[in-house]
Scaffold this active site. Structure first.
Site, short mmCIF file in Angstrom:
data_model
loop_
_atom_site.label_atom_id
_atom_site.label_comp_id
_atom_site.label_asym_id
_atom_site.label_seq_id
_atom_site.Cartn_x
_atom_site.Cartn_y
_atom_site.Cartn_z
N GLU A 84 41.92 34.92 50.21
CA GLU A 84 41.98 36.35 49.90
C GLU A 84 43.43 36.82 49.97
O GLU A 84 44.11 36.56 50.97
CB GLU A 84 41.14 37.16 50.89
CG GLU A 84 40.95 38.60 50.47
CD GLU A 84 40.00 39.36 51.40
OE1 GLU A 84 39.23 40.19 50.91
OE2 GLU A 84 40.06 39.12 52.61
N GLU A 144 32.65 39.49 60.42
CA GLU A 144 32.58 38.47 59.37
C GLU A 144 31.14 38.18 58.97
O GLU A 144 30.83 37.96 57.79
CB GLU A 144 33.29 37.20 59.81
CG GLU A 144 34.73 37.38 60.27
CD GLU A 144 35.58 38.18 59.29
OE1 GLU A 144 35.41 38.02 58.07
OE2 GLU A 144 36.42 38.97 59.76
#
Length: 851
Positions: free
Chosen positions: A125, A299
């Site tokens: 990312e 997460e």
């Protein structure tokens, strides 16, 4: 270079042309420590006859084939592969050598100094899958993936699909992974090396068995408290599956703790990576355990919101991160032992409020023009403000309506992409509320409003009317609707605090009356935002502030204390409360603070206030006072308590005088024993760095402790200690290395930065030589480094700490002059410099107000 960027228009055009189906990726990790082999086969449909491009960062492309036809490797230029004359159905095949990274991006490779073992992990990312395989690098071109990895014998390899048994070919182990679910490239993952850990399993709500794994480097595995990590994970699965009404959407769930990581963690589908500082090699505090549990749940929340359903473009990044931030704290509070996690959330909210008051503040729903924009938007607005606003949204539409709408949203867009409009549409249908006006003021406008009490009292001391007055603090921001509580408190005869009234209500417009307070004798403390539900700047009236300052230690509720301290801190930052008055309040609050997250936040604010907000003429005295107070509090703390653990470290950071240093030296040497204090390696490093900073220890002590602690952490602490020596030549060498040496691993670099600035409080003149050097070098730094490294250097080496204190140096003017004369540089770099200049400006204004 344009090829390292991608505009929203380019992405939209490519998405109109392409529909990507499947990636076959083969990686060879047996070729040494520099390059690895990368072969990619992509199946995709396209508009017949159209042209587009694929993404690949590689120093050596060996071959390119499109639909069986060879394409000259020169088609790969500027990190893109030009694709012309596409058919309706296409196959792109690319063979290349890709390069390991040492900056925490792409495929990072690390050699553990503790045992010489090599480890790899990916971090993709925002746009770094292209550093490992050929991609169409944007979130809305989802596909399935099949991965084959050749690794040295003995290495484990993890990816999004379950790890298969390896095929043995001499000294090579070959892992052939099953096909994944449909996902975006940025949440694919490859982790490889001699990782060690444990496995377990749970039964999902749909009856499937989900395999769990928790892993770390071999040298850390003895500290890996897998039972606690798995327990938190189980609780998270149960909570999220119930709240979402959807079973876990992937096949397994590995959690791998990796070294030299730029972020806290990353939500790779079914294969989450964490910064391995979350593996505690010494006894953790409750705050550290809560922070890690929050990260685990953050997460895990992404598996549904972000991975199952993914933003179409990065302008909805906030929704990914804010949602996970909100859900993790909700899960902590309602699904784990950390039932006061909303108090801990105040640390995050503090980050958001700071970011929101910078000149570069932006709407939660930011306009993301390209990848450069999104890189700098992983900020307090995207995470903490967004999560605060989602709390408001839940109150606005009702919890039942919120989760009903969320279930419909996740169901409708499973394994696909969606937008904010899609989510709001489902919430409107579920709740019956029109969210257009709410969305406009909360999501599409930047900035923050300010709420203050207006108290009208009769001659006999009775409240005739209490109102909440709302002001537009940030230019251009509308007045907003807030769901919040207002409460009144007074002291009892035994000194405890009694709640006189509390009313939760909708605050909207410029003035909102609080009916519950009318006719009551005026309480000694009137507190807006009791319970900390609202997102706003909060003010106390003078009488309430005076009472809170005198009685802060007797306020037993952590959230109530937190709201008071947050209000006082915001007033200090705005120059409405003197820094030294704030320090008196904060130091008085510490003995009664039982919430370790709030204790950490209070200490953080104390350190910032005495370092940057105190009037220059008063700073030395304030430093000595704070250093002595923190040391006294550490000595008085209960043996073996979290407070003792936290306060001894704060005392080491705050020590200024020779006497304070001598007390720390005696503790470090074992001559002065604090009952219950564990002089473990981490604590001894903190004490030693303080002693080096104060000139009471040097290279011999550093060498001795580094020899005892030959780990990555030990070497990083040694680098910090060496940079903390108060010597102009040492500082010059550290500055030059941090700014120009590209070979230094990021975590070591940040340790050196920490040591570099240690004398800024006591000897600002030592740093004046670096002001001009910073501005002369920063453009080169931006050009030579990858984004994360360049961003952190630009922020951490900006000379903020000497603003207002270094005679003859005007940091604000220097920054403004640089901006004015660099109109062609990266907008992201300009944004960072603008923010740092504003921080310096605020510091100087607060110094003037410290009277």
């Amino acid at each position: 270079m344009p090829g390292l960027n991608l505009t929203r228009e380019e992405a939209a055009t490519r998405a109109e042309i392409l529909s990507v189906h499947h990636y076959d990726i083969t990686l060879d990790l047996t070729r040494g420590a520099t390059d690895f082999g990368s072969t990619t086969r992509i199946e995709f449909d396209a508009t017949a006859g159209a042209s587009t491009f694929a993404d690949l960062v590689s120093n050596n492309v060996r071959s390119i084939r499109l639909n069986g036809q060879e394409i000259p490797t020169e088609a790969h230029t500027d990190h893109r592969i030009a694709l012309d004359g596409l058919a309706k159905h296409n196959v792109l095949e690319v063979e290349a050598d890709c390069q390991y990274m040492h900056t925490g991006e792409g495929l990072h490779r690390f050699t553990d100094p503790a045992d010489g073992e090599d480890y790899c992990y990916s971090q993709f990312e925002v746009p770094d899958a292209r550093r490992v395989y050929t991609t169409f690098e944007q979130p809305d071109l989802k596909a399935t993936f099949t991965l084959t990895v050749s690794a040295p014998a003995g290495w484990l390899v993890f990816s999004n699909a379950p790890t298969p048994k390896p095929e043995v070919d001499g000294t090579t182990w070959i892992y052939r992974f099953a096909e994944t679910e449909k996902m975006s490239t940025y949440i694919t993952a490859i982790i490889a090396g001699p990782y060690k850990g444990v496995t377990d399993s749970l039964v999902s709500s749909d009856g499937r068995t989900i395999d769990l794994g928790v892993y770390s480097r071999a040298s850390l595995v003895e500290h890996l408290d897998t039972d606690r990590i798995i327990d938190t994970t189980r609780k998270g699965f149960a909570f999220f599956e119930k709240q979402y009404g959807i079973a876990y959407p992937f096949t397994k769930y590995d959690q791998i703790f990796v070294p030299e990581y730029n972020a806290g963690a990353m939500e790779n589908a079914g294969c989450v990576t964490f910064r391995d500082s979350y593996v505690f090699r010494t006894r953790p505090t409750a705050a550290q355990l809560e922070t890690r549990a929050n990260t685990i749940l953050h997460e895990l929340a992404h598996m549904w919101f972000g991975d199952l359903v993914t933003m179409k473009w990065w302008n909805d990044l906030w929704l990914n991160e804010s949602f996970a931030e909100f859900m993790s704290h909700l899960a902590l509070t309602e699904g784990t032992e950390f039932t006061d996690a909303w108090t801990g959330f105040m640390l995050r909210k503090d980050w958001g409020l700071k970011q929101d008051q910078l000149p570069t503040t932006h709407p939660i729903k930011a306009e993301i023009r390209d990848l450069a924009d999104v890189e700098v938007n992983f900020d307090g607005i995207t995470y903490a403000k967004g999560a605060s606003v989602l709390r408001q949204l839940v109150s606005y539409v009702g919890r039942e309506g919120f989760f009903t709408g969320l279930h419909e949203y996740l169901t409708a867009h499973s394994y696909a992409n969606a937008t904010l409009t899609d989510l709001l549409g489902e919430l409107e249908k579920a709740s019956g509320r029109d969210l257009k006006a709410w969305s406009k003021v909360w999501l599409e406008e930047a900035g923050v409003t300010l709420l203050r009490p207006e108290i009208n009292v009769d001659d006999n001391g009775t409240i005739s009317e209490l109102a909440v007055v709302q002001e537009s603090f940030s230019e251009g921001s509308s007045l907003r609707p807030h769901r919040m509580a207002v409460a009144g408190y007074s002291a009892t005869e035994d000194g405890s605090l009694k709640q006189v009234f509390r009313q939760e209500l909708d605050v909207d417009g410029a003035r909102t009356v609080v009916p519950a307070a009318s006719g009551l004798a005026r309480p000694q403390l009137i507190l807006l935002n009791d319970g900390d539900l609202a997102y706003a700047k909060i003010r106390m009236d003078a009488e309430s502030l005076e009472f809170a300052t005198k009685n802060i230690a007797s306020i037993t509720d952590s959230l109530t204390r937190g709201v008071i301290m947050a209000s006082a801190w915001d007033m200090t930052r705005d120059g409405e409360m003197s820094a030294r008055s704030y320090l008196d309040l904060a130091l008085a609050a510490i003995p009664g603070e039982t919430n370790m997250s709030m204790l950490q936040l209070t200490i953080r604010h104390i350190e910032e206030a005495v370092r940057t907000f105190v009037a220059p003429a008063e700073r030395q005295a304030a430093l000595e006072k704070v250093g002595g107070a923190l040391l006294d509090l550490a000595v008085a703390a209960a043996p073996a308590s979290d407070e003792q653990n936290i306060l001894i470290r704060a005392a080491a950071h705050g020590a200024t005088t020779a006497e304070q240093g001598e007390q720390l030296r005696a503790i470090f040497a074992g001559e002065k024993v604090l009952e219950g204090l564990d002089l473990d390696l981490d604590c001894r490093w903190v004490l030693l760095i303080a002693l080096v900073r104060l000139g009471l220890a040097g290279e011999a002590e550093i060498v001795a402790l580094e020899a005892e602690d030959g780990t990555m952490t030990g070497h990083q602490n040694a680098a910090c200690a060496r940079a903390a020596v108060e010597d102009a030549t040492v500082k010059r060498n550290v500055f030059d290395a941090v700014m120009t040496d590209l070979s230094i691993p990021n975590d070591t670099r940040w340790a050196m930065v920490s040591g570099f600035w240690t004398q800024a409080r006591t000897n600002p003149a030592l740093y004046t030589q670096f002001v001009a050097d910073y501005f002369n070098l920063i453009e080169r730094v931006w050009a030579e480094n990858t984004f994360h490294t360049a961003e952190d250097i630009a922020i951490l080496m900006f000379p903020t700490d000497i603003a207002g204190y270094a005679e003859g140096v005007d940091i604000v003017a220097a920054g403004q002059e640089w901006i004015a004369s660099h109109t062609e540089v990266s907008a992201a770099l300009v944004r960072i410099i603008r923010e740092r200049v504003d921080v310096a400006r605020r510091q100087i204004e607060a110094q003037k107000a410290d009277v």
